[in-house]
Each structure stands twice: as structure tokens, then as C-alpha cells.
Scaffold this active site. Structure first.
Site, PDB file in Angstrom:
ATOM      1  N   TYR A  54      80.219   7.085  40.067  1.00 14.62           N
ATOM      2  CA  TYR A  54      79.843   8.255  40.979  1.00 14.62           C
ATOM      3  C   TYR A  54      79.768   9.667  40.443  1.00 14.62           C
ATOM      4  O   TYR A  54      79.131  10.458  40.704  1.00 14.62           O
ATOM      5  CB  TYR A  54      80.577   8.302  42.241  1.00 14.62           C
ATOM      6  CG  TYR A  54      80.604   7.035  43.190  1.00 14.62           C
ATOM      7  CD1 TYR A  54      79.696   5.979  42.913  1.00 14.62           C
ATOM      8  CD2 TYR A  54      81.225   6.916  44.187  1.00 14.62           C
ATOM      9  CE1 TYR A  54      79.856   4.902  43.809  1.00 14.62           C
ATOM     10  CE2 TYR A  54      81.315   5.735  44.992  1.00 14.62           C
ATOM     11  CZ  TYR A  54      80.616   4.728  44.747  1.00 14.62           C
ATOM     12  OH  TYR A  54      80.485   3.509  45.556  1.00 14.62           O
ATOM     13  N   HIS A 116      83.757  -2.725  39.989  1.00 16.00           N
ATOM     14  CA  HIS A 116      82.286  -2.225  40.683  1.00 16.00           C
ATOM     15  C   HIS A 116      81.232  -3.253  40.826  1.00 16.00           C
ATOM     16  O   HIS A 116      80.547  -3.409  41.531  1.00 16.00           O
ATOM     17  CB  HIS A 116      82.033  -0.982  39.779  1.00 16.00           C
ATOM     18  CG  HIS A 116      81.225  -0.179  40.819  1.00 16.00           C
ATOM     19  ND1 HIS A 116      81.325   1.473  40.653  1.00 16.00           N
ATOM     20  CD2 HIS A 116      80.618  -0.241  41.845  1.00 16.00           C
ATOM     21  CE1 HIS A 116      80.494   1.945  41.672  1.00 16.00           C
ATOM     22  NE2 HIS A 116      80.027   0.974  42.288  1.00 16.00           N
TER      23      HIS A 116
END
Length: 293
Positions: A54, A116
Site C-alpha cells: 500500500y 499478501h
């Protein structure tokens, strides 16, 4: 502000407790993330979910420090989650990356470290690295994101530590029932990303009718359905009114009939941008292309 409903309630398979609702910060800049995290903590949030991918771990760390001061709390009052970036996959690379992530988050450990995406031919070695991070105390629990039945079955066959969590796309339009059931069979907690379906669900007449009946917003009805389905939710928002509204779901319940009606909205369709992540790996070998969004 103390909100007992946001305190850790669900016990993971290693006895660590996690809140059922938290704040997500996907797509937020460092500045936005810092503000949102600080606001969320001041409104009683405990669970904060970010990821190296992110690009806002530093902002989250700043927001945590600010929020703790405002709320008069300390680090141990929070439940911080971050994720292993696909560009850091592999045994040693995942171990080497964690210290930088902790430094940006301004803590000596995270409460949950997730992989992830299951990058092809690498995820088992990455998991081995994460097991080392877990044993070192730099993560109180470890888990995965976006694992389908095939990859999760493969990981479970080789893992020394069973994942505590599988964070996956889950909302009224996509349940991934086969993955859900495999996780339940193995004591793996489901956590929903995109729990509101990127806002596309809010206009559905069924949900609007239920919202009116309960004197709630459609988003609150969706989040309540997920919580009653034993799923952890991390709705993303950078707006204070939404952060407050998303947490205000513990003073009502959906009936069995309402739960069934929402269940029937399932289309098992991933959001359109899901495939952009190339979660199955990247034949070109460029780790920075594995996750675009």
C-alpha cells in the site's frame, strides 16, 4: 472513546485474540492513512490493517503514535496487521524485509503478518520465512491472503504452523464458499477485504429495505451480515463520519431470514480488478508487476 465491541473477541488458532472489526487503509496516502488511523483509534478502533504494498506503513505508524497519545492508550492496546509484499517473497527475503516494515510502523512487532498473495513457486518458502518471523516474536500470529483451495491445501501439507487467518475477497456478491469451508475445517479465520464490494452493493434495493427497517445505513447492514457470518471485516475509509458509522453495527442483529436473503445475492464473481494483481505469479519475473492496484 472506549467501544467495547471493538476489543479483541475472536480467538485465533494460536490463542491470540483479534477484534471482529477494524480499519483498512488500502489506497490511502501516507497523510490520509495517518489521519484515518489516528481518528479510528480515538473512536475506539483497535485493529488496524495495512500492507507494504500500500505504500503507507509510515503513515500508519505516524497515525498510531498520534492516536495513542490522543486516546491515552499504549501499543499493547492495538492489533496491528501488515503483509509480506510479493516483491519480498522467498525464505530469506521475507525475513529481511520485516525489520523495515516494523520500523515504518514504529513498533517492535505486529499482531498479525499476512502473505499478501500466493506467488507461484515461492509461497511455501515465503511461509517458511514467516514461521521464523513468528518464532522470533516479531509477529504474534501469521496468516495468508487470497489463497484458493489448491494453494491453501498445498501450503497446509508443508507448513509447520497452520495459518491463523486467510484474508480474502468476501462480501454479499462473492463468498468463495469452497475456500471458506476449507478454512473452517482447518481452524483458519476468514477476514474480508473489500467487505462493502467497493461500494457497488450500497444501492441494492434489498439492502436498502433492510437498512430502513433497522434504521441503519446499507453499509452497516452488509458489515453486520459479515460479522454474523463469523467473518472479520476491515472496511476502508478516510472520512471520520464513515469510520464512526462502520463501527456502529453492534446494537442490532439481522434475522435468520434476512441473513438467508443476503446469502442469496452471491454470484461468486471477483471484482473486475482482481485479476490485475496476477496473484498466480508473474511469468515475466518482475516482482513489481505482481500487484498493480
Amino acid at each position: 472513546m472506549h467501544n467495547e465491541a471493538l476489543e479483541p473477541k475472536i480467538t485465533l488458532n494460536n490463542d491470540v485474540k483479534i477484534p471482529v472489526l477494524g480499519l483498512g487503509v488500502w489506497k490511502a496516502s501516507n497523510v490520509e492513512a495517518a489521519d484515518a488511523v489516528s481518528l479510528a483509534i480515538s473512536h475506539g478502533y483497535v485493529l488496524i490493517d495495512t500492507a507494504k504494498q500500500y505504500g503507507n506503513e509510515q503513515g500508519v505508524g505516524d497515525g498510531i503514535q498520534d492516536g495513542l497519545k490522543v486516546a491515552g492508550k499504549n501499543r499493547d492496546d492495538l492489533f496491528i496487521t501488515t503483509k509480506v509484499y510479493s516483491g519480498d517473497q522467498g525464505y530469506q527475503a521475507s525475513i529481511d524485509a520485516i525489520d523495515g516494515q516494523l520500523e515504518r510502523l514504529q513498533t517492535d512487532h505486529v499482531d498479525l503478518l499476512l502473505m499478501h498473495w500466493p506467488v507461484t513457486d515461492m509461497y511455501n518458502e515465503t511461509w517458511r520465512g514467516m514461521e521464523e518471523i513468528y518464532r522470533s516474536g516479531k509477529a504474534r500470529a501469521i496468516g495468508v491472503c487470497n489463497f484458493d483451495v489448491e494453494r491453501l491445501t498445498d501450503l497446509l501439507a508443508q507448513a509447520s504452523v497452520t495459518p491463523a487467518v486467510n484474508q480474502m475477497e468476501f462480501n454479499p456478491l462473492i463468498h468463495q464458499q469452497d475456500v471458506f469451508e476449507l478454512c473452517q475445517e482447518n481452524g483458519i479465520q476468514i477476514e474480508a477485504w473489500s467487505p462493502l464490494g467497493n461500494g457497488k452493493l450500497l444501492g441494492l434495493p434489498l439492502l436498502q429495505e433492510m437498512a430502513t427497517a433497522h434504521k441503519k445505513a446499507p453499509a452497516q447492514v452488509i458489515l453486520r451480515w459479515e460479522v454474523q457470518s463469523n467473518v472479520i471485516v476491515i472496511p476502508k475509509s478516510v472520512h471520520e463520519d464513515r469510520i464512526v458509522e462502520n463501527a456502529d453495527i453492534f446494537d442490532f442483529s439481522l434475522t435468520d431470514d434476512e441473513m438467508k436473503q443476503i446469502n442469496q445475492l452471491n454470484e461468486e464473481k471477483h471484482s473486475r480488478w482482481y485479476d490485475d494483481y496476477q496473484w498466480y505469479g508473474n511469468p515475466a519475473g518482475d516482482p513489481n508487476r505482481i500487484m498493480k492496484a
